[in-house]
Structure formats: C-alpha cells, structure tokens
Design a protein around this motif. Sequence first.
Motif, PDB file in Angstrom:
ATOM      1  N   GLU A 170      33.592  13.544 -41.471  1.00 43.63           N
ATOM      2  CA  GLU A 170      34.422  14.596 -42.071  1.00 43.63           C
ATOM      3  C   GLU A 170      35.823  14.608 -41.468  1.00 43.63           C
ATOM      4  O   GLU A 170      36.823  14.785 -42.168  1.00 43.63           O
ATOM      5  CB  GLU A 170      33.758  15.963 -41.882  1.00 43.63           C
ATOM      6  N   ARG A 190      37.637  11.260 -42.697  1.00 44.00           N
ATOM      7  CA  ARG A 190      37.717  10.981 -44.144  1.00 44.00           C
ATOM      8  C   ARG A 190      39.141  10.926 -44.690  1.00 44.00           C
ATOM      9  O   ARG A 190      39.495   9.989 -45.404  1.00 44.00           O
ATOM     10  CB  ARG A 190      36.948  12.047 -44.928  1.00 44.00           C
ATOM     11  N   LYS A 235      38.136   0.753 -44.944  1.00 43.79           N
ATOM     12  CA  LYS A 235      36.986   1.555 -45.392  1.00 43.79           C
ATOM     13  C   LYS A 235      35.669   0.785 -45.342  1.00 43.79           C
ATOM     14  O   LYS A 235      34.673   1.275 -44.814  1.00 43.79           O
ATOM     15  CB  LYS A 235      37.260   2.094 -46.805  1.00 43.79           C
ATOM     16  N   LEU A 238      31.462   9.616 -47.073  1.00 40.88           N
ATOM     17  CA  LEU A 238      32.896   9.303 -46.998  1.00 40.88           C
ATOM     18  C   LEU A 238      33.588   9.617 -48.318  1.00 40.88           C
ATOM     19  O   LEU A 238      34.708  10.130 -48.348  1.00 40.88           O
ATOM     20  CB  LEU A 238      33.090   7.821 -46.674  1.00 40.88           C
TER      21      LEU A 238
END
Lengths: 131, 216
Positions: free
Chosen positions: A39, A42, A50, A101
């Motif tokens: 979190e 993100r 990523k 994500l």
Amino acid sequence: MPSESPLASLRAAAEGVRQQLQVNAFDAAAVQRLSDFIEQQRPSIKDSEKQGVVTALGCFLGQCLVDTYGGTWAQGPDKTTGVGINRAYFFNPFFRVSEQLAKGEAESVVKFFAGIPERLALKPVRKNWIS
Amino acid sequence: MMAGVGAAATTAVAQTKPAGFPAPGTYDHLTPDPSQVRQGGGQAGAFQDLEGHWHAAQIGEYTAYKVYMNTGGTNYQAVVPREIKAFVKYPGDTLVALTGLASHSKLGGGVFGQQQFRGAGLQLVDYRYTRRSLLERLVGAPTLVVRQAGGPWQEVPRSKSAFQQLFLTLLADDAAVVTELKTGRPRPGQDATRLLTQYADARVTQQMQIAGSTRP
C-alpha cells in the motif's frame, strides 16, 4: 561453482525481501507487513520495475505460504510457479501480489492469506500439478 | 563570552545528530524533540556501543541511515551509524555500522548494513539498502564489504578477477577454497557468503582434528 537451483533462487529472493521488510519470519505478521508495504509503495513503483517487484514480493508471499501452511513450491496446471498445499490446492502468490498492487486493499494479501484455512477445509480436488 | 561558549556547545551537539533533524534549541520547548518518536511494535534486541559493550534495547524501525531504539521509557531515540557499532534484532538480524567507506564519500556519515556472515575472523556485510531503486533494494545484487580481524572494510569487487584476487588473499590458507577460486568461476554476489562459510567450517574442522590428535 555450483549453479543456483530455481528453488534456491526463490528462497533467496524471499529472504532478501524479509530483510527489507524487517520481519523475523514468514508468517501471518509478515504478510500484514507485506500488505502495508504494498500500500505504501503502490503510488510510486515505476512501470519498469513493477514486474520485478511483483516477482520479489510474490516469492516472499509464497514462502509465507510454505512456512505457515506447510506448502511446497510447485508448478501449476498452467505451468505457472506457485505453492501447493496438502497435495490438493495450488496458489499463485505472484498473482495475489499483482492484484493488491493494481487494486489496493480490496485485494489485500492479508485477506487472501487469512482465508487459506477455510479453503483448505473445503472438499479437496485431485492434485494436478508438479512439485 | 558565556553566550558564545553556549552557542558553540549547541552547534557541537547538533553535529552529532543526523542532518535531517533540526538542532536542539532551534525550536520552542512545546515542540517534541524530532529525534525521538513514540512508536509501538518494536522488537527485542541489543546494540553494541562504541566501546564494544552490548546493551539490551527495543529495536524500532530502521533505515540504512538511522535506527530507532528504546532503552527504557516510552520514546524511541534515533541513533545514527557513527554512534554505535552494531545492533541486533532478535532472533537473528544483525546490522553493522559501516563508517569510513573509502569508495563512498557521500556515505561519510556511515550506513547500517546487514551482516551476511561472521566467522574465522572474517565479517561480510551487505549495504544494498542505500540504493534508490526499490527493486534493487529488494532483490538486487548485494553491495558487499568484507573485513578481516576487525580491520578496515574493503569493498567486495563486482568484477570476477578482482573478486578472485581479494578472496585469494583473504582465504589463502585453505587449499580447497584456493583451488575453487583459481579453477572455478566465482560469482562475487552469490558466492562470497558460501566461500567464507566453507572457509570457516574448514577452520573449525582443522581445530577439532588438532585437538583430537593431541589427546593422550
């Protein structure tokens, strides 16, 4: 020099993440920390990183499944890497990480992890992956 | 005259704290000391002071540049690498203060690195947490330093030939490791810990054989 096995690579990646997350074990508390970390990160994870981050954090979540629920790293029916538990269930930790994500806490890895015992209590399906 | 001495003392105190914290005395008395935080969830551990003595502490959050520790009371105090030698978060993570890394002038204030190996007079520490990239911090190649007998830290080179050269010097008295270094293809990031472990294990075996053979 001995070459590193795929299993050793998965565990090494999980250990690297464990140290970075500053947790002591691959357990439920560690998954909570993982969720908080996802979190927190993100908004700032670069697109170029990523996939690598999903892989690294997925290795960590998978190792939590292995250590907490007695799973084994395995190859699923669709040839994806994941964790088999009780020779009846197959979970893809990389998918779970990518879901949080992408979608946030609605797809929290904590909820997924906490729901495992309930899923294990359901009628088992026939093992159809390679471990 | 006294005011001047006081100002100098304040400056001296300020210089022992990380640059990110305002100097004591530069904010009003109602503002909490920014180098102290209230936090929960710390874990049992210990730290080693600059004289080498160990003290119990609760270890809070840490980065490569500071650790929050609580040695009593409710507040966690920020401690920077040049103030301690190491800290341990039980059950097993040891972070070592690395100061005076010659090749990194911008890390002059020191950094905390994760100890990867300690034994046979050798210590290996990874300080990849100083990297900006999240991915590099998570699973990038380690940034290693090694030292022997508490001497100065030496960077573990990333080039294979320089790595071979350094480890041949450090582990020269182990024939098996020397052979592996000369004939194999050592990978600095992956093999450093394994080679040091192999070396230390061989030293223990050797000592046991010596002890066994000298018995009446």
